[in-house]
Design an enzyme around this catalytic site. Structure first.
Site, short mmCIF file in Angstrom:
data_model
loop_
_atom_site.label_atom_id
_atom_site.label_comp_id
_atom_site.label_asym_id
_atom_site.label_seq_id
_atom_site.Cartn_x
_atom_site.Cartn_y
_atom_site.Cartn_z
N PRO A 10 -0.50 11.19 7.23
CA PRO A 10 -1.44 11.78 6.66
C PRO A 10 -3.32 11.93 6.55
O PRO A 10 -3.39 10.51 6.25
CB PRO A 10 -0.92 11.45 5.22
CG PRO A 10 0.60 10.93 5.96
CD PRO A 10 0.17 10.17 7.20
N TYR A 58 -3.00 6.01 -5.80
CA TYR A 58 -2.48 7.40 -6.33
C TYR A 58 -1.71 7.26 -7.15
O TYR A 58 -0.84 6.28 -7.64
CB TYR A 58 -2.55 8.45 -5.32
CG TYR A 58 -3.40 8.66 -4.11
CD1 TYR A 58 -4.75 10.07 -4.92
CD2 TYR A 58 -3.77 8.62 -3.44
CE1 TYR A 58 -5.42 9.78 -4.15
CE2 TYR A 58 -4.52 8.77 -2.14
CZ TYR A 58 -5.73 9.79 -2.23
OH TYR A 58 -6.93 9.24 -1.98
#
Length: 363
Positions: free
Chosen positions: A23, A181
């Site tokens: 990603p 995150y």
């Protein structure tokens, strides 16, 4: 290097080789998170280039607090799912699988279409400034603490987003539990100061991740791939290490191994080096040893010989490639045919706000 081109299972799917696109933040979608033709062409070229699977950029799962960047892709609405479907179809038409990475930015959100409020397990402000190349500037605000009720809503939003992924034809979903995150903020003692069942010990800080895995698996069923990405480093603190080192790794990966995930994806500075100090295992090696799950290793593995050695030593099952894939979207085809790989060039970041004027993106 033949081991890079052996088939292997990921969940119930057979991958044609060991190369996976990792990603990478794109900020190339529309303002409301709808992916567009630019996004479609970006992903399709990796499939044409021979990658066995393509994992999307982190896409946000709800229209409340999860978005991290302006123009970040979303998978939070029917509209998002509808526009992802032809992109997924184009990727799969070339023989590649496609996995949606679901990401809640938490305190590291620096640009949202929906809210100026950020959230975290506890009041927390990331230690570095926002990332300018992705449209941010200045310090992050202090995120507000999530209530248990809000945490339940977030788990439900991930589950719904995973259902949207299934409707769009994705072969799997990956939960972004790395790089600082929200899920990683629950795992880390620097951002999780809760005094309830979700804070304190490593096992307690893992609780939210494990509950989320259970909820998403229930939503998508047993046939769809479900993975999780884990790191020590944060996007805003690249030098961070788990304080308990290998002992923490044993707890974290052993507990994840008890869940119904199909793989663990490791994000590291250098996936081939010791992860917890001199003479220790690599992060990927620890994940594989303690969890018993297939592992994707990612971190400076663009050199095919280095990547092949990681597979040969049994430290990982698959190789995640990021910058190398930007520089060479056809990396697997080049390696298989013995052709040289181009060096990484910063122009290949390819986000709308990071263009060099004389650079034209070739799709």
């Amino acid at each position: 290097m033949n081991n890079l081109f052996e088939q292997a299972y990921l969940g119930m799917q057979i991958l044609k080789n060991r190369y996976i696109v990792a990603p990478m933040t794109r900020v190339s979608s529309e303002k409301d998170g709808t992916p567009n033709e630019r996004v479609s062409e970006y992903y399709e070229r990796f499939a044409k280039g021979g990658f066995a699977a393509v994992i999307t950029e982190g896409v946000y799962p709800d229209t409340k607090y999860s978005q991290g960047y302006e123009n970040q892709g979303g998978l939070a609405t029917e509209k998002h799912a509808t526009h992802w479907k032809p992109i997924v179809d184009r990727v799969k038409s070339h023989g590649s699988l496609m996995i949606a990475q679901l990401m809640h930015a938490g305190a590291q959100s620096q640009g949202s279409y929906y809210s100026d409020v950020t959230v975290a397990p506890s009041p927390f402000s990331p230690p570095q400034d926002k990332v300018e190349v992705y449209g941010g500037s200045g310090p992050f605000p202090t995120a507000k603490e999530l209530s248990v009720e809000e945490m339940t809503e977030i788990k439900q939003s991930f589950a719904q987003s995973a259902i949207y992924a299934k409707q769009a034809g994705f072969d799997g979903v990956e939960l972004h539990g790395a790089n600082g995150y929200l899920l990683d903020e629950f795992l880390s003692e620097i951002s999780n100061h809760r005094t309830d069942q979700y804070g304190g010990s490593v096992e307690n800080r893992l609780r939210f991740l494990k509950e989320l895995i259970e909820e998403v698996r229930a939503a998508i069923g047993g046939n769809m791939i479900l993975g999780i990405r884990i790191s020590q480093l944060k996007a805003t603190n690249g030098s961070y290490k788990w304080p308990g080192g290998e002992a923490d790794a044993e707890i974290i990966f052993s507990e994840l191994g008890k869940t119904d995930i199909d793989y663990i994806h490791i994000s590291d500075d250098d996936a081939a080096t010791s992860g917890f100090g001199e003479g220790t295992m690599t992060m990927s090696e620890a994940a594989k040893a303690f969890s018993g799950k297939p592992v994707i290793a990612c971190g400076q593995l663009g050199d095919p010989e280095k990547a092949s050695t990681v597979i040969e030593k049994g430290q990982a099952d698959f190789i995640g490639v990021a910058r190398q894939a930007l520089a060479n979207p056809d990396t697997p085809n080049r390696v298989k045919e013995g052709r040289p790989l181009d060096k990484w060039d910063g122009k290949a970041i390819m986000t709308p706000k990071a263009y060099i004027k004389d650079f034209e993106l070739e799709m």
